[in-house]
Design a protein around this motif. Structure first.
Motif, PDB file in Angstrom:
ATOM      1  N   ASP A 198       4.109   4.905   2.347  1.00 51.21           N
ATOM      2  CA  ASP A 198       2.714   4.567   2.666  1.00 51.21           C
ATOM      3  C   ASP A 198       2.041   3.921   1.458  1.00 51.21           C
ATOM      4  O   ASP A 198       1.334   2.906   1.596  1.00 51.21           O
ATOM      5  N   THR A 199       2.241   4.517   0.288  1.00 49.88           N
ATOM      6  CA  THR A 199       1.670   3.952  -0.940  1.00 49.88           C
ATOM      7  C   THR A 199       2.245   2.575  -1.212  1.00 49.88           C
ATOM      8  O   THR A 199       1.513   1.622  -1.532  1.00 49.88           O
ATOM      9  N   ILE A 200       3.560   2.459  -1.095  1.00 52.22           N
ATOM     10  CA  ILE A 200       4.219   1.185  -1.367  1.00 52.22           C
ATOM     11  C   ILE A 200       3.743   0.116  -0.383  1.00 52.22           C
ATOM     12  O   ILE A 200       3.483  -1.034  -0.772  1.00 52.22           O
ATOM     13  N   ALA A 201       3.612   0.494   0.880  1.00 55.11           N
ATOM     14  CA  ALA A 201       3.149  -0.468   1.887  1.00 55.11           C
ATOM     15  C   ALA A 201       1.739  -0.966   1.564  1.00 55.11           C
ATOM     16  O   ALA A 201       1.436  -2.162   1.699  1.00 55.11           O
ATOM     17  N   LYS A 202       0.861  -0.050   1.161  1.00 58.48           N
ATOM     18  CA  LYS A 202      -0.513  -0.441   0.795  1.00 58.48           C
ATOM     19  C   LYS A 202      -0.492  -1.413  -0.392  1.00 58.48           C
ATOM     20  O   LYS A 202      -1.193  -2.432  -0.391  1.00 58.48           O
ATOM     21  N   ASP A 203       0.340  -1.109  -1.395  1.00 56.06           N
ATOM     22  CA  ASP A 203       0.416  -1.952  -2.593  1.00 56.06           C
ATOM     23  C   ASP A 203       1.043  -3.305  -2.281  1.00 56.06           C
ATOM     24  O   ASP A 203       0.581  -4.353  -2.771  1.00 56.06           O
ATOM     25  N   THR A 245       1.377  -6.035 -14.900  1.00 55.10           N
ATOM     26  CA  THR A 245       1.918  -5.429 -13.700  1.00 55.10           C
ATOM     27  C   THR A 245       0.729  -5.181 -12.791  1.00 55.10           C
ATOM     28  O   THR A 245      -0.416  -5.422 -13.190  1.00 55.10           O
ATOM     29  N   LEU A 246       0.892  -4.637 -11.591  1.00 48.07           N
ATOM     30  CA  LEU A 246      -0.208  -4.525 -10.637  1.00 48.07           C
ATOM     31  C   LEU A 246      -1.289  -3.554 -11.112  1.00 48.07           C
ATOM     32  O   LEU A 246      -2.478  -3.844 -11.034  1.00 48.07           O
ATOM     33  N   TYR A 247      -0.891  -2.375 -11.601  1.00 48.21           N
ATOM     34  CA  TYR A 247      -1.847  -1.304 -11.897  1.00 48.21           C
ATOM     35  C   TYR A 247      -1.912  -0.939 -13.380  1.00 48.21           C
ATOM     36  O   TYR A 247      -0.914  -1.022 -14.101  1.00 48.21           O
ATOM     37  N   ASP A 248      -3.076  -0.467 -13.795  1.00 49.41           N
ATOM     38  CA  ASP A 248      -3.180   0.364 -14.991  1.00 49.41           C
ATOM     39  C   ASP A 248      -2.602   1.740 -14.644  1.00 49.41           C
ATOM     40  O   ASP A 248      -2.708   2.200 -13.501  1.00 49.41           O
ATOM     41  N   TYR A 264       6.639  -4.367 -10.291  1.00 47.01           N
ATOM     42  CA  TYR A 264       5.908  -3.332  -9.562  1.00 47.01           C
ATOM     43  C   TYR A 264       6.415  -1.920  -9.844  1.00 47.01           C
ATOM     44  O   TYR A 264       7.612  -1.639  -9.813  1.00 47.01           O
ATOM     45  N   TYR A 265       5.462  -1.036 -10.103  1.00 46.00           N
ATOM     46  CA  TYR A 265       5.606   0.415 -10.028  1.00 46.00           C
ATOM     47  C   TYR A 265       4.367   0.971  -9.334  1.00 46.00           C
ATOM     48  O   TYR A 265       3.261   0.459  -9.546  1.00 46.00           O
ATOM     49  N   PRO A 266       4.523   2.019  -8.525  1.00 47.10           N
ATOM     50  CA  PRO A 266       3.331   2.672  -7.976  1.00 47.10           C
ATOM     51  C   PRO A 266       2.483   3.252  -9.109  1.00 47.10           C
ATOM     52  O   PRO A 266       3.008   3.653 -10.147  1.00 47.10           O
TER      53      PRO A 266
END
Length: 504
Positions: A238-243, A461-464, A221-223
């Motif tokens: 907040d971002t991390i919690a959403k992810d 990973t989670l995101y592009d 994981y990375y934001p």
């Protein structure tokens, strides 16, 4: 014409005069600076020891019960500082076979044996790379005039590598006891007398930690907004919690996070970074996610002389979060085998070996692994890690055979496929790349292989990402653009077809 020539000549003379004056001023400034730095200790040492940490083995003093005069903290700190510097300059001298700096920390009589040893090694083309990892000194005596101290240093752990004609001929870790007499001369505590009382082979068998309940089903994981800079200025719980909620709702139970060596302050770990790390672990716990914490990301200097600084960094990180409920395991280093060619395989493995010992000595509860970049390297240090982690970005047709070979060589430890994925980039820089449908088919197939081989896993990973730092993959646009499209969620926040296979 004559007037023009005179003007040119006048201009040249004026410019020359200005240059001469500037040179004179520069020279006088340098001389003044030199004369005013004579009392600066860092300029007095030929080894150029600066007023920063160069050598920081673990120091545990016995409670002060010495004979003679009571010892004050300031003097004891001065003795310790000069004692460690004495070790440092000696290690430099043994490696280079040069005596620079020795006189600053050893008296005339103490130097004789050191000089003789260095001359002998030089004549035989022998050099020694060494460090001490821990000291346990006892102050035996402190004179009434405050000029002499007697110290016994027990259980000194020393790591040594001996080279002859630049070829490694001997490697050892010893535990030794030293007795020393220090004299205060010119404001420095110099070693007057040094005797090595005993030496034994140091055999530290790492305690294996039970991993029967490991059960990793996770993701790296990375934001999305700040990849590879997760704990920087854009840090957001907040971002991390959403992810993390997305990850948990997708059926996963773990995340792999990265602690970058320089970003966290090297040997002087940044308290603000630690606080952000703790807050991230809090968010993971709130979302019932376990965390595999990878140390020493973006680190590549395995020099023996820096080991003590590296260990102080790891010790600070481990001590800070080892009791957190979200912590699942320690990953010592991401893909260290990629440094074999540039840094030397023996150097890298020795560093990893000793770092495992340090982490386990600091935290005896959580298991330890190493994130190897392929299956071929995953057997290295197999007896010291608690579970085996490897990455796989190769042809899926060869994965079953690679896993089978690993299970044959390591039948008694869990295997974690710690990184895998396929980029969905197909564009100007890679016109024949993979599509989002290809990516989905890849994850469907590899999840089938994961299940068939009873592997634990953490995908990438989670995101592009819209931006990838050049430090990650370099400046080549075809590599950077490829790296941007490994995610299960695209840059606009939409789930890609591969998301269907994120957990099974």
């Amino acid at each position: 014409m004559v007037s023009l020539n005179k003007n040119i000549l006048r201009t040249i003379l004026i410019a020359s005069y200005i240059m001469i004056v500037a040179l004179i001023i520069s020279g006088l400034s340098a001389l003044f600076s030199y004369l005013n730095t004579g009392a600066d200790r860092s300029t007095m040492l030929h080894t150029e020891i600066k007023k920063v940490d160069q050598y920081a083995p673990k120091m545990v003093w016995e409670p002060l019960q010495n004979e003679g005069r009571p010892m004050d903290d300031q003097t004891l700190n001065a003795i310790q500082h000069d004692y460690l510097d004495a070790w440092y300059v000696k290690q430099i001298a043994y490696k280079s076979n040069k005596t620079a700096g020795i006189k600053d920390y050893y008296t005339d009589s103490a130097r004789e044996n050191l000089f003789a040893f260095i001359d002998l090694n030089k004549a035989q083309d022998i050099s020694i790379e060494a460090t001490t990892l821990s000291h346990n000194p006892t102050l035996e005596y402190f004179s009434q005039d405050g000029q002499l101290a007697v110290i016994t240093d027990r259980n000194v752990i020393e790591y040594k590598r001996v080279y002859k004609a630049k070829a490694l001929i001997h490697e050892t870790t010893e535990t030794s006891t030293y007795q020393m007499v220090f004299l205060l001369e010119d404001g420095f505590w110099r070693i007057r007398h040094l005797v090595k009382d005993s030496a034994d082979i140091y055999n530290n068998e790492s305690q294996q930690i039970n991993v029967d309940s490991l059960n990793i089903k996770g993701i790296n994981y990375y934001p999305q907004a700040n990849p590879w800079d997760m704990f920087g200025d854009e840090f957001s719980t907040d971002t991390i919690a959403k992810d993390f909620k997305i990850i948990k709702d997708a059926g996963l139970n773990s995340v792999r996070l990265f602690v970058q060596y320089e970003d966290f302050g090297k040997e002087h770990v940044d308290a603000k970074k630690i606080e952000k790390l703790k807050r991230t672990l809090d968010v993971a716990e709130a979302n019932q996610l376990n965390v595999v914490l990878t140390l020493f990301d973006f680190f590549g200097d395995y020099s023996i002389m820096n080991w003590t600084l590296n260990q102080r960094h790891a010790e600070a990180i481990v001590n800070a979060v080892k009791d957190h409920k979200a912590l699942l395991a320690w990953d010592i280093k991401n893909e260290p085998n990629l440094d074999f060619e540039s840094r030397g395989q023996d150097n890298v493995i020795a560093w990893l070996d000793n770092m495992i010992d340090l982490v386990k000595a600091t935290d005896s509860i959580h298991p330890v692994t190493i994130g190897w970049s392929n299956t071929q390297s995953a057997t290295i240090l197999k007896d010291k890690v608690d579970f085996i982690s490897f990455h796989y970005y190769e042809n899926l047709e060869n994965l079953d055979a690679a896993v089978s070979a690993l299970k044959t060589e390591i039948p008694n430890k869990p295997l974690v496929l710690q990184e895998f994925g396929l980029s969905s980039y197909s564009g100007f820089w890679k016109p024949f790349g993979s599509s989002e449908e290809d990516q989905a088919n890849y994850h469907k197939k590899i999840q089938e292989q994961i299940a068939a081989n009873n592997l634990q896993f953490m995908s990438w990973t989670l995101y592009d990402f819209t931006e990838v730092p050049t430090a990650v993959v370099g400046r080549r646009p075809w590599r950077r653009n490829t790296q941007k499209h490994f995610g299960f969620i695209d840059k606009n926040g939409a789930k890609k077809p591969a998301f269907k296979y994120i957990s099974n």
